[in-house]
Scaffold this motif. Sequence first.
Motif, PDB file in Angstrom:
ATOM      1  N   LEU A   1       0.882  -1.163   0.000  1.00 45.68           N
ATOM      2  CA  LEU A   1       0.000   0.000   0.000  1.00 45.68           C
ATOM      3  C   LEU A   1       0.919   1.213   0.000  1.00 45.68           C
ATOM      4  N   HIS A   2       0.789   2.034  -1.023  1.00 47.51           N
ATOM      5  CA  HIS A   2       1.673   3.180  -1.143  1.00 47.51           C
ATOM      6  C   HIS A   2       0.988   4.290  -1.925  1.00 47.51           C
ATOM      7  N   ALA A   3       1.656   5.432  -1.999  1.00 49.72           N
ATOM      8  CA  ALA A   3       1.165   6.596  -2.736  1.00 49.72           C
ATOM      9  C   ALA A   3       2.343   7.552  -2.893  1.00 49.72           C
ATOM     10  N   THR A   4       2.062   8.711  -3.480  1.00 47.76           N
ATOM     11  CA  THR A   4       3.049   9.784  -3.501  1.00 47.76           C
ATOM     12  C   THR A   4       2.417  11.001  -2.843  1.00 47.76           C
TER      13      THR A   4
ATOM     14  N   TYR B   1       4.640   6.365 -11.698  1.00 48.73           N
ATOM     15  CA  TYR B   1       3.472   7.185 -11.408  1.00 48.73           C
ATOM     16  C   TYR B   1       2.409   6.960 -12.489  1.00 48.73           C
ATOM     17  N   GLY B   2       1.174   6.764 -12.056  1.00 52.00           N
ATOM     18  CA  GLY B   2       0.064   6.562 -12.989  1.00 52.00           C
ATOM     19  C   GLY B   2      -0.258   5.103 -13.205  1.00 52.00           C
ATOM     20  N   ARG B   3       0.754   4.263 -13.331  1.00 49.27           N
ATOM     21  CA  ARG B   3       0.533   2.825 -13.525  1.00 49.27           C
ATOM     22  C   ARG B   3       0.484   2.093 -12.193  1.00 49.27           C
ATOM     23  N   ASP B   4       1.404   2.427 -11.267  1.00 48.51           N
ATOM     24  CA  ASP B   4       1.552   1.686 -10.020  1.00 48.51           C
ATOM     25  C   ASP B   4       1.125   2.471  -8.783  1.00 48.51           C
ATOM     26  N   THR B   5       1.088   3.790  -8.880  1.00 43.80           N
ATOM     27  CA  THR B   5       0.732   4.638  -7.748  1.00 43.80           C
ATOM     28  C   THR B   5       0.274   5.995  -8.257  1.00 43.80           C
ATOM     29  N   LEU B   6      -0.373   6.752  -7.379  1.00 45.06           N
ATOM     30  CA  LEU B   6      -0.790   8.128  -7.665  1.00 45.06           C
ATOM     31  C   LEU B   6      -0.612   8.948  -6.387  1.00 45.06           C
ATOM     32  N   ALA B   7      -0.855  10.243  -6.472  1.00 48.95           N
ATOM     33  CA  ALA B   7      -0.804  11.114  -5.296  1.00 48.95           C
ATOM     34  C   ALA B   7      -1.921  10.713  -4.339  1.00 48.95           C
ATOM     35  N   TRP B   8      -1.626  10.789  -3.059  1.00 48.80           N
ATOM     36  CA  TRP B   8      -2.585  10.332  -2.063  1.00 48.80           C
ATOM     37  C   TRP B   8      -3.667  11.350  -1.764  1.00 48.80           C
ATOM     38  N   LEU B   9      -3.434  12.619  -2.044  1.00 47.94           N
ATOM     39  CA  LEU B   9      -4.407  13.672  -1.796  1.00 47.94           C
ATOM     40  C   LEU B   9      -5.173  13.944  -3.090  1.00 47.94           C
TER      41      LEU B   9
ATOM     42  N   VAL C   1      -7.204   1.472  -6.034  1.00 51.30           N
ATOM     43  CA  VAL C   1      -7.415   2.183  -4.770  1.00 51.30           C
ATOM     44  C   VAL C   1      -7.735   1.135  -3.710  1.00 51.30           C
ATOM     45  N   ALA C   2      -6.886   1.053  -2.676  1.00 47.14           N
ATOM     46  CA  ALA C   2      -7.062   0.069  -1.618  1.00 47.14           C
ATOM     47  C   ALA C   2      -7.639   0.676  -0.357  1.00 47.14           C
ATOM     48  N   TRP C   3      -7.441   1.971  -0.158  1.00 52.79           N
ATOM     49  CA  TRP C   3      -7.936   2.655   1.029  1.00 52.79           C
ATOM     50  C   TRP C   3      -8.310   4.068   0.631  1.00 52.79           C
ATOM     51  N   ARG C   4      -9.450   4.526   1.132  1.00 49.83           N
ATOM     52  CA  ARG C   4      -9.937   5.874   0.826  1.00 49.83           C
ATOM     53  C   ARG C   4     -10.535   6.467   2.101  1.00 49.83           C
ATOM     54  N   HIS C   5     -10.225   7.745   2.342  1.00 49.41           N
ATOM     55  CA  HIS C   5     -10.747   8.432   3.517  1.00 49.41           C
ATOM     56  C   HIS C   5     -11.188   9.829   3.112  1.00 49.41           C
TER      57      HIS C   5
ATOM     58  N   LEU D   1      -8.243  11.285   0.828  1.00 48.73           N
ATOM     59  CA  LEU D   1      -6.926  10.662   0.912  1.00 48.73           C
ATOM     60  C   LEU D   1      -7.049   9.234   0.417  1.00 48.73           C
ATOM     61  N   GLN D   2      -6.061   8.784  -0.368  1.00 52.03           N
ATOM     62  CA  GLN D   2      -6.110   7.437  -0.925  1.00 52.03           C
ATOM     63  C   GLN D   2      -4.742   6.782  -0.867  1.00 52.03           C
ATOM     64  N   LEU D   3      -4.739   5.459  -0.635  1.00 51.08           N
ATOM     65  CA  LEU D   3      -3.556   4.627  -0.794  1.00 51.08           C
ATOM     66  C   LEU D   3      -3.871   3.608  -1.881  1.00 51.08           C
ATOM     67  N   TYR D   4      -2.837   3.187  -2.588  1.00 51.52           N
ATOM     68  CA  TYR D   4      -3.005   2.321  -3.751  1.00 51.52           C
ATOM     69  C   TYR D   4      -2.306   0.996  -3.519  1.00 51.52           C
ATOM     70  N   ARG D   5      -2.960  -0.083  -3.949  1.00 49.26           N
ATOM     71  CA  ARG D   5      -2.398  -1.423  -3.806  1.00 49.26           C
ATOM     72  C   ARG D   5      -1.601  -1.787  -5.047  1.00 49.26           C
ATOM     73  N   PHE D   6      -0.428  -2.317  -4.803  1.00 55.53           N
ATOM     74  CA  PHE D   6       0.434  -2.830  -5.863  1.00 55.53           C
ATOM     75  C   PHE D   6       0.827  -4.242  -5.452  1.00 55.53           C
ATOM     76  N   THR D   7       0.612  -5.218  -6.330  1.00 50.82           N
ATOM     77  CA  THR D   7       0.962  -6.609  -6.037  1.00 50.82           C
ATOM     78  C   THR D   7       2.084  -7.045  -6.961  1.00 50.82           C
ATOM     79  N   TRP D   8       3.116  -7.634  -6.380  1.00 55.66           N
ATOM     80  CA  TRP D   8       4.276  -8.129  -7.126  1.00 55.66           C
ATOM     81  C   TRP D   8       4.310  -9.642  -7.039  1.00 55.66           C
ATOM     82  N   GLU D   9       4.397 -10.287  -8.196  1.00 51.77           N
ATOM     83  CA  GLU D   9       4.531 -11.743  -8.264  1.00 51.77           C
ATOM     84  C   GLU D   9       6.014 -12.093  -8.194  1.00 51.77           C
TER      85      GLU D   9
END
Length: 170
Positions: A31-34, A63-71, A84-88, A96-104
């Motif tokens: 879970l990450h963002a910028t 940026y754009g593919r794996d994450t975006l700004a959190w605000l 989007v994995a979390w939104r407030h 505010l948002q956090l984004y999920r990225f999964t790595w195999e």
Amino acid sequence: VVRGWASSPEDWDYKALTIPVKRSCRRLHFLHATDLPEPEGTLVASYVIHYANGQQFEIPIHYGRDTLAWLVEDDPPARERPIVAWRHDAGGGITLQLYRFTWENPRPDVAIERLDFVSKRTSAAPLNSVVSAGRPQRVASSTTRLHESYHVRCTRASAAEYQRNSFGVC
């Protein structure tokens, strides 16, 4: 991970955040963002996987593919990625948002000793909130709409370390 703020990325003090894993796994969930936006496709960070056998693998974060700004100030257009994995709702039209990225993991039978979260020195100021080698589960939250939550063992930075480094780890 960026420590401290200045007028430009060249003036910031950088430090890789090292996260112990000490297990083998088929995939890792992040879970990450910028903090700030960047042009689509900009390489903003990477996760460097350190295997127990000494091998390394770098996971680029764009940026754009794996994450975006959190605000998010406006209602953003629907996107397939990042997830989007979390939104407030912070009020005043701010979300505010956090984004999920999964790595195999290409080497699921080799234990991962640790991983490093490394900024690529852009003005995006990437941040990481959670890393999990477990399976995401859907959990309802009273302060957010239905979002992804992860079962993880986490390390909390002390308040002094948080202030000194401008990051916290959960």
